[in-house]
Design a protein around this motif. Sequence first.
Motif, mmCIF file in Angstrom:
data_model
loop_
_atom_site.group_PDB
_atom_site.id
_atom_site.type_symbol
_atom_site.label_atom_id
_atom_site.label_comp_id
_atom_site.label_asym_id
_atom_site.label_seq_id
_atom_site.Cartn_x
_atom_site.Cartn_y
_atom_site.Cartn_z
ATOM 1 N N ARG A 244 11.383 2.899 0.719
ATOM 2 C CA ARG A 244 10.862 2.252 1.930
ATOM 3 C C ARG A 244 10.317 3.284 2.907
ATOM 4 O O ARG A 244 9.331 3.041 3.584
ATOM 5 N N ASN A 245 10.941 4.449 2.972
ATOM 6 C CA ASN A 245 10.486 5.494 3.885
ATOM 7 C C ASN A 245 9.168 6.113 3.439
ATOM 8 O O ASN A 245 8.442 6.671 4.243
ATOM 9 N N LYS A 246 8.847 6.029 2.172
ATOM 10 C CA LYS A 246 7.593 6.588 1.656
ATOM 11 C C LYS A 246 6.424 5.645 1.888
ATOM 12 O O LYS A 246 5.281 6.058 1.852
ATOM 13 N N LYS B 200 2.741 6.331 9.442
ATOM 14 C CA LYS B 200 2.335 7.623 8.881
ATOM 15 C C LYS B 200 0.914 7.962 9.325
ATOM 16 O O LYS B 200 0.102 7.075 9.577
ATOM 17 N N ASP B 201 0.626 9.249 9.387
ATOM 18 C CA ASP B 201 -0.741 9.715 9.619
ATOM 19 C C ASP B 201 -1.466 9.613 8.276
ATOM 20 O O ASP B 201 -1.206 10.396 7.365
ATOM 21 N N LYS C 133 -4.681 12.505 2.350
ATOM 22 C CA LYS C 133 -4.376 13.589 1.414
ATOM 23 C C LYS C 133 -3.210 13.196 0.517
ATOM 24 O O LYS C 133 -3.178 13.521 -0.649
ATOM 25 N N LYS C 134 -2.248 12.480 1.077
ATOM 26 C CA LYS C 134 -1.110 11.995 0.296
ATOM 27 C C LYS C 134 -1.326 10.517 0.015
ATOM 28 O O LYS C 134 -1.604 9.744 0.915
ATOM 29 N N LYS C 135 -1.183 10.125 -1.209
ATOM 30 C CA LYS C 135 -1.384 8.722 -1.603
ATOM 31 C C LYS C 135 -0.057 7.969 -1.536
ATOM 32 O O LYS C 135 0.608 7.755 -2.536
ATOM 33 N N HIS C 136 0.324 7.583 -0.333
ATOM 34 C CA HIS C 136 1.553 6.832 -0.129
ATOM 35 C C HIS C 136 1.387 5.409 -0.642
ATOM 36 O O HIS C 136 0.288 4.846 -0.577
ATOM 37 N N PRO C 137 2.475 4.785 -1.092
ATOM 38 C CA PRO C 137 2.390 3.354 -1.416
ATOM 39 C C PRO C 137 2.207 2.558 -0.116
ATOM 40 O O PRO C 137 2.634 2.996 0.948
ATOM 41 N N VAL C 138 1.550 1.428 -0.221
ATOM 42 C CA VAL C 138 1.273 0.594 0.950
ATOM 43 C C VAL C 138 2.176 -0.628 0.910
ATOM 44 O O VAL C 138 2.309 -1.280 -0.123
ATOM 45 N N SER C 139 2.777 -0.931 2.040
ATOM 46 C CA SER C 139 3.664 -2.084 2.140
ATOM 47 C C SER C 139 2.912 -3.367 1.784
ATOM 48 O O SER C 139 1.735 -3.517 2.091
ATOM 49 N N SER C 140 3.610 -4.290 1.165
ATOM 50 C CA SER C 140 2.992 -5.570 0.795
ATOM 51 C C SER C 140 3.162 -6.626 1.886
ATOM 52 O O SER C 140 2.866 -7.793 1.668
ATOM 53 N N GLU C 141 3.625 -6.199 3.050
ATOM 54 C CA GLU C 141 3.851 -7.157 4.138
ATOM 55 C C GLU C 141 2.536 -7.805 4.570
ATOM 56 O O GLU C 141 1.463 -7.241 4.413
ATOM 57 N N SER C 142 2.650 -8.987 5.107
ATOM 58 C CA SER C 142 1.480 -9.674 5.649
ATOM 59 C C SER C 142 1.796 -10.091 7.078
ATOM 60 O O SER C 142 2.949 -10.261 7.454
ATOM 61 N N ILE C 143 0.745 -10.236 7.864
ATOM 62 C CA ILE C 143 0.872 -10.582 9.271
ATOM 63 C C ILE C 143 0.218 -11.939 9.468
ATOM 64 O O ILE C 143 -0.938 -12.134 9.063
#
Length: 161
Positions: free
Chosen positions: A23-25, A50-51, A112-122
């Motif tokens: 979750r932190n990533k 994250k930046d 530069k870093k390919k972080h996973p993206v949250s699947s949350e929706s708004i």
Amino acid sequence: MKRSTWLIMLLIGIIMQCACTDRNKEVRLTDRNFEHEVEQQQNLVFAFNKDIFQDTLLHRWDSIAYIEFTPKVRGLFKWNSSSELMFSPSEGFSPGTSYTAKLTKRLVSKSKKKHPVSSESIEFRTAPLRVLTSYLSWTRGKSMANVVVQLDVDFNYDVKI
């Protein structure tokens, strides 16, 4: 018995650590400039944990759909900072409509870093049709038996009758 309890506690601890670490990533939404209801011509601002955008590309309008809206809304995106994205609708949001915004992997496409993206929706909406003011009047016609009634109603949106 004590050994099995210790193993169970260790296993639970490892599972919780893994869950929290993943979750932190993730790139997640931390703030936004709206709650449940937006104006038709409102710019939406999204802040992330994250930046994820390069500083050299900031403050430029972009047509890449970093966030997808359902129903679809045409518009442009602009990164205000490496962690803040603004969406400006081209034609505005439709009146009395519910929307869902979903984060996409395009958010990290220039990172530069390919972080996973949250699947949350708004979920949000524009205001439903509301009566703002009403005025009722009446007058007598030429013959005293006739009564003419007039009702003027102002709505929060233009209404075509």
